[in-house]
Motif scaffolding. Sequence first.
Motif, PDB file in Angstrom:
ATOM      1  N   GLY A  80     141.315 -17.288 127.951  1.00  0.00           N
ATOM      2  CA  GLY A  80     140.875 -15.961 127.532  1.00  0.00           C
ATOM      3  C   GLY A  80     139.691 -15.547 128.362  1.00  0.00           C
ATOM      4  N   TYR A  81     139.215 -14.340 128.139  1.00  0.00           N
ATOM      5  CA  TYR A  81     137.963 -13.967 128.808  1.00  0.00           C
ATOM      6  C   TYR A  81     137.164 -12.987 127.960  1.00  0.00           C
TER       7      TYR A  81
ATOM      8  N   PHE B 266     141.490 -24.570 124.998  1.00  0.00           N
ATOM      9  CA  PHE B 266     141.250 -23.152 125.261  1.00  0.00           C
ATOM     10  C   PHE B 266     140.066 -23.001 126.209  1.00  0.00           C
ATOM     11  N   THR B 267     140.240 -22.217 127.270  1.00  0.00           N
ATOM     12  CA  THR B 267     139.166 -21.915 128.213  1.00  0.00           C
ATOM     13  C   THR B 267     138.794 -20.443 128.110  1.00  0.00           C
ATOM     14  N   ILE B 268     137.503 -20.159 127.944  1.00  0.00           N
ATOM     15  CA  ILE B 268     137.013 -18.776 127.971  1.00  0.00           C
ATOM     16  C   ILE B 268     136.381 -18.516 129.333  1.00  0.00           C
ATOM     17  N   ILE B 269     136.945 -17.572 130.081  1.00  0.00           N
ATOM     18  CA  ILE B 269     136.393 -17.162 131.370  1.00  0.00           C
ATOM     19  C   ILE B 269     135.311 -16.111 131.114  1.00  0.00           C
ATOM     20  N   VAL B 270     134.167 -16.289 131.774  1.00  0.00           N
ATOM     21  CA  VAL B 270     133.068 -15.326 131.660  1.00  0.00           C
ATOM     22  C   VAL B 270     132.731 -14.817 133.064  1.00  0.00           C
ATOM     23  N   PRO B 271     133.295 -13.681 133.483  1.00  0.00           N
ATOM     24  CA  PRO B 271     132.919 -13.115 134.787  1.00  0.00           C
ATOM     25  C   PRO B 271     131.452 -12.677 134.767  1.00  0.00           C
ATOM     26  N   VAL B 272     130.737 -12.966 135.849  1.00  0.00           N
ATOM     27  CA  VAL B 272     129.311 -12.655 135.913  1.00  0.00           C
ATOM     28  C   VAL B 272     128.994 -11.964 137.230  1.00  0.00           C
TER      29      VAL B 272
ATOM     30  N   ILE C 132     138.581 -12.805 137.405  1.00  0.00           N
ATOM     31  CA  ILE C 132     139.537 -13.204 136.370  1.00  0.00           C
ATOM     32  C   ILE C 132     140.651 -14.053 136.976  1.00  0.00           C
ATOM     33  N   LYS C 133     141.158 -13.652 138.146  1.00  0.00           N
ATOM     34  CA  LYS C 133     142.193 -14.413 138.832  1.00  0.00           C
ATOM     35  C   LYS C 133     141.721 -15.829 139.141  1.00  0.00           C
TER      36      LYS C 133
END
Length: 237
Positions: free
Chosen positions: A91-92, A5-11, A78-79
């Motif tokens: 996920g994010y 599982f990868t969690i995306i964290v936009p910053v 996100i993309k």
Amino acid sequence: MNYQFTIIVPVYNEEDNLLRVEKELLAYTQIATKTTKILFVNDGSKDKSQALIEAICSRHDAFDYILFKENRGLSAAIKAGFDYTTTELVGYIDSDLQTAPEDFNLLLAHIGEFDLVTGVRSNRKDSFVKNMSSKIANGIRRAFTKDGMDDTGCPLKVIKTDYAKRIPMFKGLHRFLPAMIMLQNGTTKQITVQHFPRVAGEAKFGVWNRLLGPLMDCFAYLWMKKKYINYEVAKKK
């Protein structure tokens, strides 16, 4: 490690939140029901976010990052996260941490039978104006998409990665992720999650881009729905 599982964290300009992000996401990796890695996507921040991100990633093997040359917006971040994800699930979560990382376990509990599971923020800790603008925007979007989702703006989602990679993202489409999964004949579910007030940094969206943006994006979605190519291979050699 064989991550699942990868969690995306936009910053974007979140230097005041990143050490708290490190602490809470590191703690989550210890209790996660899937082996989890973190992927920061720095959307061209102008503050000290990148230096902090690099320091965090140097301390933990499970933390990686992508840095954009310039600010391209949340949908682009996100993309990019979807594009660079190699795990079976993605996920994010927003870097303001108004949602709780531990609630990912609530979503992961259902991802086996669904293709996207999204949070619904309960007892939102936002201003009256922000809550009302989001409620109106969600109503407009739901009327156009018929996706049945109550809170697509909730920054807590889990998606099967093969579905996420097939989403034809454009600016603003992050609000339509459940609808875009449904275009692929995928299944969706929403789960109630916690919500907290922002404790540092500044919100990136105001009233007008919560209302006018989603309205214009609805027409883009309708065009996408009409033109969307979807197929299933019945047989191959």
